[in-house]
Design a protein around this motif. Structure first.
Motif, short mmCIF file in Angstrom:
data_model
loop_
_atom_site.label_atom_id
_atom_site.label_comp_id
_atom_site.label_asym_id
_atom_site.label_seq_id
_atom_site.Cartn_x
_atom_site.Cartn_y
_atom_site.Cartn_z
N THR A 112 0.82 -1.21 0.00
CA THR A 112 0.00 0.00 0.00
C THR A 112 0.85 1.26 0.00
OG1 THR A 112 -0.11 0.07 2.43
CG2 THR A 112 -1.79 -1.23 1.28
N LYS A 113 2.16 1.12 0.07
CA LYS A 113 3.04 2.28 0.15
C LYS A 113 3.52 2.70 -1.24
CE LYS A 113 5.08 1.65 4.74
NZ LYS A 113 6.34 1.55 5.50
N PRO A 114 3.70 4.01 -1.45
CA PRO A 114 4.37 4.44 -2.68
C PRO A 114 5.80 3.91 -2.69
CG PRO A 114 3.30 6.28 -1.54
CD PRO A 114 3.27 5.12 -0.61
N LEU A 115 6.35 3.72 -3.87
CA LEU A 115 7.68 3.14 -4.00
C LEU A 115 8.73 3.93 -3.24
CD1 LEU A 115 9.34 0.88 -5.30
CD2 LEU A 115 9.63 2.35 -7.30
N ASP A 122 10.49 -2.76 4.88
CA ASP A 122 9.46 -3.17 3.93
C ASP A 122 10.01 -4.16 2.91
OD1 ASP A 122 7.42 -1.45 5.00
OD2 ASP A 122 8.48 0.24 4.10
N TRP A 123 11.22 -3.89 2.43
CA TRP A 123 11.81 -4.81 1.45
C TRP A 123 12.07 -6.18 2.08
CZ3 TRP A 123 10.97 -3.56 -3.22
CH2 TRP A 123 11.04 -2.23 -3.65
N ARG A 124 12.48 -6.17 3.35
CA ARG A 124 12.70 -7.46 4.02
C ARG A 124 11.39 -8.24 4.13
NH1 ARG A 124 16.01 -4.30 7.45
NH2 ARG A 124 14.36 -4.26 9.05
N LEU A 125 10.30 -7.54 4.44
CA LEU A 125 9.00 -8.21 4.55
C LEU A 125 8.54 -8.75 3.20
CD1 LEU A 125 7.13 -5.74 6.96
CD2 LEU A 125 7.98 -8.03 7.50
N ARG A 144 8.01 -4.96 -7.40
CA ARG A 144 6.68 -4.96 -6.77
C ARG A 144 5.56 -5.07 -7.81
NH1 ARG A 144 5.39 -0.61 -2.44
NH2 ARG A 144 5.07 0.61 -4.32
N ALA A 145 5.67 -4.30 -8.88
CA ALA A 145 4.65 -4.30 -9.93
C ALA A 145 5.32 -3.99 -11.26
CB ALA A 145 3.56 -3.26 -9.61
N TRP A 146 4.69 -4.43 -12.35
CA TRP A 146 5.30 -4.23 -13.67
C TRP A 146 5.58 -2.76 -13.95
CZ3 TRP A 146 6.94 -8.68 -14.84
CH2 TRP A 146 6.17 -9.84 -14.78
N ASN A 147 4.63 -1.89 -13.63
CA ASN A 147 4.78 -0.48 -14.01
C ASN A 147 5.80 0.27 -13.16
OD1 ASN A 147 3.36 -0.38 -11.66
ND2 ASN A 147 1.57 0.70 -12.50
N GLU A 148 6.36 -0.39 -12.13
CA GLU A 148 7.37 0.28 -11.31
C GLU A 148 8.79 0.00 -11.80
OE1 GLU A 148 4.99 0.43 -7.03
OE2 GLU A 148 6.72 -0.89 -7.26
N GLU A 149 8.94 -0.89 -12.79
CA GLU A 149 10.26 -1.17 -13.34
C GLU A 149 10.51 -0.26 -14.53
OE1 GLU A 149 13.59 -1.68 -14.00
OE2 GLU A 149 13.09 -3.18 -12.47
N GLN A 150 11.34 0.76 -14.31
CA GLN A 150 11.57 1.76 -15.35
C GLN A 150 12.27 1.20 -16.56
OE1 GLN A 150 13.57 5.08 -13.54
NE2 GLN A 150 11.84 5.61 -12.24
N ALA A 151 13.04 0.11 -16.39
CA ALA A 151 13.78 -0.46 -17.52
C ALA A 151 12.86 -1.21 -18.48
CB ALA A 151 14.89 -1.39 -17.01
#
Length: 566
Positions: A112-115, A122-125, A144-151
């Motif tokens: 639920t958090k912005p990137l 959070d990353w550990r969880l 986390r989600a497809w649209n968060e991967e800038q590459a």
């Protein structure tokens, strides 16, 4: 040591303190506001009884019960005017660290958090939730989600949504960000975990970033039609065809050509498939070497290599062919000494390896052909598949010749199949170790009213094997009987149960067999017949069940503890 203050100095200080001092209106207002602050504790004053004139009797003080002190409060009360804490101003204001702030506040889930608000915790969880572990330096964080991967190109992200790949699987979350940064990857994950897409997306991104003028003007020239840009190696024909089918879902929309080079197909078919050029080759090692030596295909421009099911390729004796194939490929030194680095927009060759198990042979290949790879473990090697209900039946009789028909075992198979028919779906793969047993079972089951039964084994032609899989995929046959040639590469979501009519000779193959069910988020079942002749697999089976938190069957514990036959 300083001199003590004399009596005269003390008296002088007292007189000075009694002198009236001028206080400005602003300061008086501040003092007044300070005194209006509530005292930390209630001031208790005695109740006065009687007149206050000089002729009256001495005043009597009624005892007043002190108020109950709250926990961690002081023991005494005082007058407001004597409280100096109100005007206290600290010299330094210390700001809480972000981690402390997260702990003190009500923590929200990482999804639920912005990137940009994601913290180390959070990353550990996230990694714990998906059972992701890394080995290597500077591997970054999972996806986390497809649209968060800038590459990932925007066009590719939209295509993922159109094809209903809404969320990445754990192996995709872990491996894709590393591969997109041109880092070599060794991915270890259970079968059916989505490894195919984990390496297809980096390959497609690599192709989409190549210089556009080269792709539209030069790569389509006659001299370059057989020069592939990416290579995917698979141990079996079935797996190669499955990879090709998955790749074509994307390549048809993106305008790329995928060519399959496997045994059982005529060389003329390969030549015909290259008439429009090639961008991705999916091949089995043996047939690829033949095609390279004949000049049908070229790896001159291939700087992207993927080895899928590398452990199976080693088991099948492909270690030497793998080394030969790598000799046909250009290395990073050639890339940087030619115009290729500018055209392809990369500075090193990328090598990805995906496997379900780790062995010394795999480690050797990793050491020899991969450059500082990042290791990604999802669920651990040889991990238990949670969405598959695995059952075992120990048979007392171990037949002297396992290729002969076993009436007792067959009757148990009928019982299991009839119990499955009562369910909503009936789509079963039966595994046996010998092609003779496969044909026997198919004949017997057809005679028992199970309709058409599809079969696959090494003696069948490639055309017949593909037809059998297609018949089973389209539900024209409810039962597929196969040897281990089908243990990898068959991705059919509607398989409701796997039956190991004969336990596999190698425990790793058992994992891949049961992985044919419980795919694409569905629940699955497996049923395994086992006897004394399979005792070499017993130690690994017990470890496998123990790691998965399942109950160890009594027959398995007794056999291993006694070292004797039941």
């Amino acid at each position: 040591m300083s001199r003590p203050i004399s009596v005269e100095e003390l008296v002088a200080q007292g007189l000075e303190a009694k002198k009236p001092k001028f206080i400005s209106k602003a300061k008086r207002d501040r003092l007044k506001a300070t005194k209006q602050k509530p005292a930390p504790f209630k001031v208790v004053k005695p109740e006065i009884i009687g007149p206050l004139n000089e002729t009256s009797e001495p005043r009597k003080l009624l005892p007043v019960k002190a108020p109950r002190q709250e926990k961690n409060k002081g023991l005494f009360s005082w007058d407001d005017s004597e409280d100096t804490s109100g005007s206290y101003q600290p010299l330094v204001l210390a700001k809480l660290r972000d981690d402390d702030d997260d702990l003190l506040s009500s923590e929200s889930h990482w999804s639920t958090k912005p990137l940009e608000r994601m913290k180390a915790r959070d990353w550990r969880l996230l990694k714990h939730e998906f059972d992701i572990n890394y080995k290597g330096e500077d591997l970054g964080n999972p996806l986390r989600a497809w649209n968060e991967e800038q590459a990932l190109p925007k066009r590719l992200i939209n295509l993922l949504q159109d094809l209903k790949y809404y969320e990445p699987t754990p192996i995709q979350r872990a491996a894709i960000p590393i591969a997109l940064r041109h880092r070599d990857v060794v991915g270890i994950a259970e079968t059916g975990s989505g490894k195919t897409l984990a390496y297809l997306l980096p390959i497609l991104t690599y192709l989409m970033n190549i210089e556009e003028e080269y792709m539209t003007l030069e790569h389509c020239q006659d001299a370059n039609l057989n020069k592939t840009l990416a290579l995917i190696l698979a141990p079996t024909r079935e797996l190669a065809l499955q990879i090709t089918k998955e790749a074509e879902k994307f390549c048809k929309s993106l305008g790329y050509n995928v060519v399959t080079i496997i045994g059982g197909h005529q060389y003329e078919e390969t030549i015909h498939s290259l008439r429009n050029g090639v961008h991705i080759v999916v091949a089995t090692p043996g047939r690829l070497i033949d095609s390279l030596e004949r000049g049908l295909i070229s790896l001159e421009k291939c700087y992207h290599l993927t080895m899928d099911e590398a452990d199976k390729m080693i088991d099948m004796g492909f270690e030497k062919p793998l080394s030969q194939i790598l000799l046909f490929m250009p290395d990073t030194k050639k890339l940087n000494s030619s115009i290729d680095s500018r055209i392809l927009r990369v500075s090193k060759r990328s090598t990805l390896m995906f496997t379900a198990t780790i062995s010394s042979a795999i480690e050797k290949i990793t050491k020899n052909y991969l450059t500082t790879p990042g290791y990604v473990f999802v669920g651990g090697a040889n991990s238990l598949v949670d969405n598959i209900d695995q059952k075992f039946e120990y048979l007392d009789n171990s037949p002297p010749d396992k290729q002969l028909f076993d009436a007792e075992r067959f009757n148990e198979l009928l019982r299991v199949l009839h119990s499955e028919i009562r369910g909503n779906q009936f789509s079963v793969i039966i595994f046996a170790n010998f092609k003779r047993v496969v044909e026997q079972l198919a004949e017997e089951l057809s005679g028992k009213g199970f309709g058409e039964v599809a079969t696959i084994h090494g003696s069948k032609s490639q055309e017949a094997r593909e037809k059998a899989i297609q018949t089973f995929r389209e539900k024209l046959a409810s039962i597929l009987i196969a040897t281990d040639v089908a243990a990898r590469g068959i991705d059919i979501p509607h398989v409701s149960m796997v039956v190991n009519y004969q336990m596999s000779n190698k425990f790793e193959e058992y994992i891949h067999r049961v992985g044919r069910t419980g795919r694409a988020g569905h629940k699955g079942k497996s049923y395994t017949f086992i006897d004394e002749g399979d005792k070499e697999t017993f130690p690994e089976l017990r470890k496998f069940l123990w790691n998965g938190g399942l109950k160890i069957p009594e027959w398995l514990s007794r056999t291993l503890n006694s070292g004797k036959k039941l």
